[in-house]
Design a protein around this motif. Structure first.
Motif, PDB file in Angstrom:
ATOM      1  N   UNK A  97       0.705  -1.188  -0.071  1.00 26.44           N
ATOM      2  CA  UNK A  97       0.159  -0.139  -0.008  1.00 26.44           C
ATOM      3  C   UNK A  97       0.722   1.189   0.039  1.00 26.44           C
ATOM      4  N   UNK A  98       1.925   1.337   0.599  1.00 22.60           N
ATOM      5  CA  UNK A  98       2.751   2.289   0.745  1.00 22.60           C
ATOM      6  C   UNK A  98       3.495   2.571  -0.506  1.00 22.60           C
ATOM      7  N   UNK A 129       3.695  -4.325  -6.365  1.00 23.67           N
ATOM      8  CA  UNK A 129       3.103  -5.712  -5.929  1.00 23.67           C
ATOM      9  C   UNK A 129       3.888  -6.694  -5.476  1.00 23.67           C
ATOM     10  N   UNK A 130       3.548  -7.696  -4.498  1.00 25.38           N
ATOM     11  CA  UNK A 130       4.571  -8.507  -3.906  1.00 25.38           C
ATOM     12  C   UNK A 130       3.668  -9.805  -4.052  1.00 25.38           C
ATOM     13  N   UNK A 131       4.591 -10.876  -4.626  1.00 28.40           N
ATOM     14  CA  UNK A 131       3.635 -12.253  -4.774  1.00 28.40           C
ATOM     15  C   UNK A 131       4.679 -13.099  -4.166  1.00 28.40           C
ATOM     16  N   UNK A 132       4.199 -14.077  -3.405  1.00 28.17           N
ATOM     17  CA  UNK A 132       5.097 -14.906  -2.637  1.00 28.17           C
ATOM     18  C   UNK A 132       5.039 -16.461  -3.409  1.00 28.17           C
ATOM     19  N   UNK A 133       6.054 -16.705  -3.581  1.00 26.69           N
ATOM     20  CA  UNK A 133       6.266 -18.144  -4.262  1.00 26.69           C
ATOM     21  C   UNK A 133       7.334 -18.922  -3.580  1.00 26.69           C
ATOM     22  N   UNK A 134       6.632 -20.044  -2.637  1.00 27.18           N
ATOM     23  CA  UNK A 134       7.561 -20.508  -1.698  1.00 27.18           C
ATOM     24  C   UNK A 134       8.269 -19.879  -0.619  1.00 27.18           C
ATOM     25  N   UNK A 135       9.794 -19.820  -0.792  1.00 26.95           N
ATOM     26  CA  UNK A 135      10.467 -18.990  -0.045  1.00 26.95           C
ATOM     27  C   UNK A 135      11.107 -17.715  -0.814  1.00 26.95           C
ATOM     28  N   UNK A 136      10.285 -17.509  -1.711  1.00 28.56           N
ATOM     29  CA  UNK A 136      10.730 -16.217  -2.417  1.00 28.56           C
ATOM     30  C   UNK A 136       9.575 -15.055  -2.557  1.00 28.56           C
ATOM     31  N   UNK A 137       9.959 -13.789  -2.902  1.00 25.61           N
ATOM     32  CA  UNK A 137       9.277 -12.938  -2.898  1.00 25.61           C
ATOM     33  C   UNK A 137       9.445 -12.090  -4.416  1.00 25.61           C
ATOM     34  N   UNK A 138       8.336 -12.166  -5.202  1.00 25.67           N
ATOM     35  CA  UNK A 138       8.648 -11.400  -6.218  1.00 25.67           C
ATOM     36  C   UNK A 138       7.969 -10.030  -6.447  1.00 25.67           C
ATOM     37  N   UNK A 139       8.646  -9.144  -6.782  1.00 29.85           N
ATOM     38  CA  UNK A 139       8.274  -7.626  -6.597  1.00 29.85           C
ATOM     39  C   UNK A 139       8.215  -7.120  -7.958  1.00 29.85           C
ATOM     40  N   UNK A 140       6.977  -6.490  -8.389  1.00 31.90           N
ATOM     41  CA  UNK A 140       6.463  -5.745  -9.282  1.00 31.90           C
ATOM     42  C   UNK A 140       6.096  -4.323  -9.102  1.00 31.90           C
ATOM     43  N   UNK A 141       7.034  -3.426  -9.838  1.00 33.30           N
ATOM     44  CA  UNK A 141       6.706  -2.135  -9.783  1.00 33.30           C
ATOM     45  C   UNK A 141       7.679  -1.235 -10.346  1.00 33.30           C
ATOM     46  N   UNK A 142       7.707   0.054 -10.097  1.00 36.33           N
ATOM     47  CA  UNK A 142       8.721   1.076 -10.638  1.00 36.33           C
ATOM     48  C   UNK A 142       9.989   0.734  -9.862  1.00 36.33           C
ATOM     49  N   UNK A 143      11.255   0.885 -10.543  1.00 32.46           N
ATOM     50  CA  UNK A 143      12.495   0.704  -9.979  1.00 32.46           C
ATOM     51  C   UNK A 143      12.544   1.334  -8.578  1.00 32.46           C
ATOM     52  N   UNK A 144      12.526   2.691  -8.273  1.00 34.41           N
ATOM     53  CA  UNK A 144      12.779   3.281  -7.032  1.00 34.41           C
ATOM     54  C   UNK A 144      11.643   2.668  -6.012  1.00 34.41           C
ATOM     55  N   UNK A 145      10.499   2.374  -6.348  1.00 35.11           N
ATOM     56  CA  UNK A 145       9.621   1.834  -5.330  1.00 35.11           C
ATOM     57  C   UNK A 145      10.105   0.524  -4.987  1.00 35.11           C
ATOM     58  N   UNK A 146      10.533  -0.314  -6.178  1.00 36.58           N
ATOM     59  CA  UNK A 146      11.062  -1.621  -5.428  1.00 36.58           C
ATOM     60  C   UNK A 146      12.309  -1.571  -4.699  1.00 36.58           C
ATOM     61  N   UNK A 147      13.223  -0.664  -4.938  1.00 32.68           N
ATOM     62  CA  UNK A 147      14.314  -0.241  -4.155  1.00 32.68           C
ATOM     63  C   UNK A 147      13.713  -0.359  -2.642  1.00 32.68           C
ATOM     64  N   UNK A 148      12.766   0.690  -2.486  1.00 34.06           N
ATOM     65  CA  UNK A 148      12.337   1.218  -1.290  1.00 34.06           C
ATOM     66  C   UNK A 148      11.520  -0.452  -0.357  1.00 34.06           C
ATOM     67  N   UNK A 149      10.980  -0.950  -1.243  1.00 34.29           N
ATOM     68  CA  UNK A 149      10.284  -2.214  -0.624  1.00 34.29           C
ATOM     69  C   UNK A 149      11.224  -3.362  -0.202  1.00 34.29           C
ATOM     70  N   UNK A 150      12.391  -3.568  -1.298  1.00 37.76           N
ATOM     71  CA  UNK A 150      13.405  -4.208  -0.751  1.00 37.76           C
ATOM     72  C   UNK A 150      14.197  -3.813   0.425  1.00 37.76           C
ATOM     73  N   UNK A 171       9.471   1.089   9.603  1.00 38.56           N
ATOM     74  CA  UNK A 171      10.449   0.756   8.519  1.00 38.56           C
ATOM     75  C   UNK A 171      10.057   1.659   7.427  1.00 38.56           C
ATOM     76  N   UNK A 172       8.884   1.735   7.045  1.00 42.40           N
ATOM     77  CA  UNK A 172       8.340   2.394   5.650  1.00 42.40           C
ATOM     78  C   UNK A 172       8.436   4.134   6.165  1.00 42.40           C
ATOM     79  N   UNK A 173       8.204   4.559   7.351  1.00 44.79           N
ATOM     80  CA  UNK A 173       8.338   5.915   7.616  1.00 44.79           C
ATOM     81  C   UNK A 173       9.691   6.439   8.015  1.00 44.79           C
ATOM     82  N   UNK A 174      10.457   5.922   8.580  1.00 45.70           N
ATOM     83  CA  UNK A 174      11.854   6.277   8.880  1.00 45.70           C
ATOM     84  C   UNK A 174      12.855   5.585   8.326  1.00 45.70           C
ATOM     85  N   UNK A 175      14.000   6.603   7.929  1.00 47.28           N
ATOM     86  CA  UNK A 175      15.135   6.120   7.464  1.00 47.28           C
ATOM     87  C   UNK A 175      15.985   5.379   8.538  1.00 47.28           C
TER      88      UNK A 175
END
Length: 336
Positions: A44-45, A49-70, A94-98
């Motif tokens: 949401x923040x 989009x985060x998809x779980x596959x077994x012991x992996x998470x797949x991230x879909x989105x803009x590069x900057x947003x992916x970097x933040x989520x990672x 973790x989302x709000x504070x550096x």
């Protein structure tokens, strides 16, 4: 934990999709949260989009947003690897504070290895408390560094909660013999009328926030036993008159509702081997019209005195629901 790019779109230098692999599936389950609520909050923040596959998470989105989520996912997973829990509040932080840079602390703190590698942890009997913002970390350091500390700022910034956590930490470590928690018994704009019961029954509604904080750090039976032994005291400010508070950690909460005379009385109770903390919010004074807040006058008179620390918080330090910060900022804008 491994991060890799899966798909690179044509004529662009950043991937639309990336993959994070987690070695411990049990920790990954904790990271995702019940019904994947932690992932939903991150999605949401960050708008990823985060998809779980077994012991992996797949991230879909803009590069900057992916970097933040990672970065958020990596930080939370490292918390779990260190044996700490991940709750909704930790995800929000973790989302709000550096994240603070990892740097050794050379100030000589030794309370239960609390200051390590730039991270601040307050160990209590029931949980580990972590100040999340830089202002909160500076406040916790001041609580250990100074005999008298002021924490001033809006509701939800952890002023009282962190003070009580440090009080419990120092009590368990044998640095003080007792904990004394107090606040003025002032009604917040309501007339509650006559309260039935014993003296303790009458003041308990005013003291409940302090009981709540203690209950987060110590088992209920231990709190009850320590109260019976007078090693934990929770009392209205008026009950402090005439006492000398020695070898104690003393917290005055809601100090903006103390009068000038009450504040002077309380400050002069400080005895040998004690620490005193004054917390308050200047925007929430419930004193009768025309009565000056003792907190405001103390701030004017005592600023600049050695061994007295003044610590200030803003809406950016609010660690309750994110809406609380927005509400505080809206009221602050109206007062300008």
């Amino acid at each position: 934990m491994a991060i890799s790019d899966l798909t690179v779109p044509p004529d662009q230098g950043s991937p639309l999709e990336s993959l994070i692999e987690f070695p411990d599936n049990r920790l990954l389950i904790e990271l995702c949260g019940e019904f994947d609520r932690n992932l939903a909050q991150i999605e949401q923040v960050t708008q990823v989009q985060i998809i779980r596959r077994g012991n992996q998470l797949v991230l879909h989105g803009e590069a900057a947003a992916q970097s933040q989520a990672q970065q958020v996912l990596q930080g939370l997973y490292e918390r779990l690897e260190a044996g700490r829990s991940v709750e909704i509040g930790d995800v929000d932080a973790a989302l709000r504070f550096e994240p603070a840079p990892e740097a050794p602390d050379e100030r000589g703190f030794d309370q239960l290895e609390m200051f390590k590698g730039g991270r601040v942890e307050i160990k209590t009997r029931k949980k580990i408390v972590e100040p999340r913002t830089e202002a909160q970390k500076a406040y916790v350091r001041a609580l250990f560094d100074h005999d008298l500390t002021f924490g001033i700022g809006p509701a939800g910034t952890g002023k009282t909660y962190l003070a009580v956590a440090v009080a419990v930490n120092m009590f368990l470590g044998g640095h003080v013999d007792k904990i004394i928690l107090s606040r003025p018994a002032v009604e917040a704009g309501e007339r509650l009328g006559f309260l039935p019961g014993t003296q303790e029954d009458k003041v308990d509604p005013y003291m409940q926030p302090l009981y709540d904080a203690l209950g987060d750090f110590l088992p209920g039976k231990q709190v009850t036993k320590l109260k019976e032994e007078k090693r934990i005291e929770i009392a209205p400010l008026a009950f402090m008159r005439g006492r000398t508070l020695s070898n104690a950690f003393v917290v005055l909460d809601e100090a903006q509702n103390a009068t000038t005379m009450q504040m002077k009385m309380f400050l002069t109770r400080l005895g040998e081997g004690s620490r005193m903390v004054i917390t308050g919010d200047r925007s929430q004074v419930d004193l009768p019209r025309g009565v000056q807040s003792g907190l405001r006058e103390a701030e004017q008179l005592l600023t600049g005195i050695d061994k007295i620390s003044f610590n200030y918080f803003t809406a950016d330090d609010v660690v309750r629901h994110p809406l609380v910060a927005a509400i505080i900022k809206a009221y602050e804008a109206q007062d300008v």
